[in-house]
Write a protein that holds these residues in place. Structure first.
Motif, PDB file in Angstrom:
ATOM      1  N   ARG A 108      -4.730   9.581   1.186  1.00 49.18           N
ATOM      2  CA  ARG A 108      -5.535   8.542   0.534  1.00 49.18           C
ATOM      3  C   ARG A 108      -4.711   7.249   0.493  1.00 49.18           C
ATOM      4  O   ARG A 108      -3.599   7.226  -0.036  1.00 49.18           O
ATOM      5  CB  ARG A 108      -5.885   8.995  -0.879  1.00 49.18           C
ATOM      6  N   TYR A 119       0.849  -1.197   0.000  1.00 53.21           N
ATOM      7  CA  TYR A 119       0.000   0.000   0.000  1.00 53.21           C
ATOM      8  C   TYR A 119       0.882   1.243   0.000  1.00 53.21           C
ATOM      9  O   TYR A 119       2.091   1.177   0.236  1.00 53.21           O
ATOM     10  CB  TYR A 119      -0.936   0.012   1.218  1.00 53.21           C
ATOM     11  N   THR A 120       0.240   2.354  -0.277  1.00 56.19           N
ATOM     12  CA  THR A 120       0.908   3.652  -0.163  1.00 56.19           C
ATOM     13  C   THR A 120      -0.099   4.652   0.380  1.00 56.19           C
ATOM     14  O   THR A 120      -1.316   4.463   0.208  1.00 56.19           O
ATOM     15  CB  THR A 120       1.472   4.131  -1.519  1.00 56.19           C
ATOM     16  N   VAL A 121       0.393   5.662   1.055  1.00 56.64           N
ATOM     17  CA  VAL A 121      -0.483   6.728   1.542  1.00 56.64           C
ATOM     18  C   VAL A 121      -0.152   7.969   0.719  1.00 56.64           C
ATOM     19  O   VAL A 121       0.954   8.506   0.813  1.00 56.64           O
ATOM     20  CB  VAL A 121      -0.261   6.997   3.043  1.00 56.64           C
ATOM     21  N   LEU A 142      -3.988   3.729  -0.931  1.00 60.32           N
ATOM     22  CA  LEU A 142      -4.216   2.856  -2.084  1.00 60.32           C
ATOM     23  C   LEU A 142      -3.408   1.589  -1.870  1.00 60.32           C
ATOM     24  O   LEU A 142      -2.261   1.653  -1.410  1.00 60.32           O
ATOM     25  CB  LEU A 142      -3.770   3.549  -3.376  1.00 60.32           C
ATOM     26  N   THR A 173      -6.211  -3.736  -7.307  1.00 63.41           N
ATOM     27  CA  THR A 173      -5.892  -2.482  -6.618  1.00 63.41           C
ATOM     28  C   THR A 173      -7.192  -1.889  -6.103  1.00 63.41           C
ATOM     29  O   THR A 173      -8.236  -2.023  -6.749  1.00 63.41           O
ATOM     30  CB  THR A 173      -5.214  -1.513  -7.599  1.00 63.41           C
ATOM     31  N   GLY A 174      -7.152  -1.233  -4.958  1.00 61.40           N
ATOM     32  CA  GLY A 174      -8.370  -0.630  -4.441  1.00 61.40           C
ATOM     33  C   GLY A 174      -8.087   0.497  -3.467  1.00 61.40           C
ATOM     34  O   GLY A 174      -6.926   0.787  -3.127  1.00 61.40           O
TER      35      GLY A 174
END
Lengths: 394, 112
Positions: free
Chosen positions: B60, B45-47, B62, B74-75
């Motif tokens: 956000r 994930y990444t913010v 992802l 991906t969501g």
């Protein structure tokens, strides 16, 4: 195939261009390469233009036709070549094939992009249109977001820390200070971007774990090379710097579909093909220009291209191996991090830097006795990659 | 209901999302349409604080998940404290506004 010589190179400084449009930028870089090669009134057979998105950035299409007109190169054939951030590399490959096959004798390859005509978030959006529309883009996935997801896994798997990423940024921005064509002319320190309690003010999050100084700037810029045969290059009295190897490989469009998301397969394959064609190995390379759009990529690409074993790129960086003066200088130009990344220009600018290095004319950033160079142009998030080996012949 | 259709190759069984016209593994051209099933495991994930034009927000999350039946997607992760390997429940919900209208996609919430 015939050998192909890079007989002329030209660039314009990468920056936020205040005056002139895209075509003027491309023409200036192209003219610099024509003058450097000394072709004078010899006819140029073809022009290949690497450009990703002139329609979206500049509301202008058919830019290659405008470029030949601007440089009075008619009736030369002219095409734009689009391969995302590897458009420049793809344009060079096409120019190489034209000369190598005997179809053309003199080819001008120009790469360029004018990205700062739009505001930052708009540029981010335009570049993000490369992602899968329904499986990625709709969620707000950007290239930094893909790099962030990749970085989290790669850092976890190989024990890479933000210290290592900062070392890439510091090295390349120091190198950029030695390159008058580099967009970012600023010395940074690990304290200023990482260890000081208020470093986050200078270096805010872009896509965690990647911060501002892990990302290349958004730049305008153009670069050009003139490709020809050894015989014509000799007549022009130019050094015989040849394109010895070219490799290209692709991977899945959506990042999620890669069996091992930390494996940059297309980088490995493109590099392998380029080395095989050149009859060379990674140990033969004296200087490399890698596609450090994000700091993590310089480390990961240095491993996938075969310069270091997986997981050992960060140690090599820490040990100074990749500094100018180290055993394998990486990105003496400052890389994308400092030179900037006008997407269509980058693949061409990498080759221009290697030619300067192999000619021994790279000034204060000159790598001593460089004879063989390597470049890697990373399209999409590693789903369309080009690699080149260039060599100075006696 | 995740709203996503994935594709399982009739010949070799490879599960793919999004759609391909030929199987990525065996080049087969016939697929069974399947829905992601079971818990979703957060693979990475990444913010994101710097979002593209039209998305005015910070933080956000992802991520890429793998469902129990092998579908990877991906969501939008709706978790305040995401962790690698955490189990998430998938829903189909608004993920973005396009031209004033909501666009729908995969939303992922922590499983209690």
């Amino acid at each position: 195939m015939r050998p192909v010589v890079i007989a002329g190179v030209g660039m314009i400084p990468f920056e936020r261009t205040e005056e002139g449009g895209l075509v003027e930028m491309l023409a200036t870089a192209g003219l610099n390469a024509l003058v450097d090669a000394g072709v004078d009134d010899r006819p140029v057979d073809a022009v290949y233009l690497g450009n990703m998105a002139s329609g979206l950035f500049n509301h202008q299409e058919a830019v290659a036709s405008a470029l030949v007109d601007s440089l009075a190169l008619m009736p030369a054939a002219a095409e734009r070549v689009e391969n995302g951030p590897a458009s420049g590399g793809s344009a060079i490959k096409n120019g190489f094939l034209a000369v190598a096959s005997g179809f053309s004798d003199i080819v001008l390859v120009v790469g360029g992009e004018k990205m700062r005509e739009v505001i930052g978030p708009k540029a981010t959006d335009i570049v993000a249109t490369m992602t899968h529309p329904m499986a990625e883009y709709v969620y707000g996935v950007t290239l930094p977001a893909q790099a962030g997801m990749f970085a989290r896994l790669y850092m976890t798997k190989y024990g890479i820390t933000r210290h290592h990423l900062a070392q890439v940024a510091i090295k390349n921005q120091n190198n950029g200070l030695l390159n008058p064509y580099a967009h970012i002319q600023m010395k940074i320190t690990e304290e200023g971007i990482l260890t000081h309690p208020q470093a986050h003010i200078n270096n805010p999050v872009v896509a965690d774990p990647l911060y501002l100084y892990d990302c290349c700037p958004v730049s305008d810029g153009a670069a050009a090379v003139l490709l020809t045969t050894p015989e014509i290059a000799k007549a022009l009295k130019k050094p015989q710097v040849i394109i010895a190897g070219v490799g290209q490989a692709t991977d899945t469009h959506a990042l999620q579909e890669r069996e091992d998301p930390t494996d940059l397969k297309a980088v490995t394959l493109a590099a392998k093909k380029a080395f095989e064609m050149a009859g060379a190995q990674p140990k033969d390379i004296d200087v490399a220009e890698l596609h450090d759009a994000f700091t993590i990529l310089e480390i990961a690409e240095s491993e996938h291209a075969g310069f270091f074993k997986k997981g050992e790129g960060a140690q090599a960086l820490d040990a100074g191996v990749t500094q100018i003066g180290g055993k394998l200088p990486i990105n003496p130009s400052g890389g994308l991090k400092a030179r900037g990344h006008p997407v269509g220009a980058t693949g061409v600018a990498q080759i221009v830097e290697l030619v300067w290095q192999l000619r021994g004319t790279a000034g204060k950033r000159q790598v001593k006795e460089a004879q063989t160079g390597f470049s890697l142009n990373f399209g999409g998030f590693g789903n369309n990659v080009l690699a080149f080996v260039v060599r100075r012949e006696a | 209901m995740t709203g996503i259709t994935a594709y399982k190759c009739n010949k070799c069984g490879l599960v793919m999302y999004p759609k391909h016209f030929r199987c990525l593994k065996c080049k087969g051209r016939e697929f069974e349409e399947i829905e992601p099933a079971g818990d979703a495991k957060l693979l990475t994930y990444t913010v994101v604080d710097q979002l593209p034009w039209g998305m005015d927000e910070r933080g956000r999350v992802l991520g890429i998940v793998e469902f129990a039946n092998g579908v990877k997607a991906t969501g939008l992760v709706k978790a305040d404290d995401p962790k690698l390997g955490m189990k998430l429940k998938a829903e189909w919900g608004p993920v973005r506004v396009v031209g004033g209208e909501p666009a729908y996609g995969l939303t992922l919430i922590p499983k209690k």
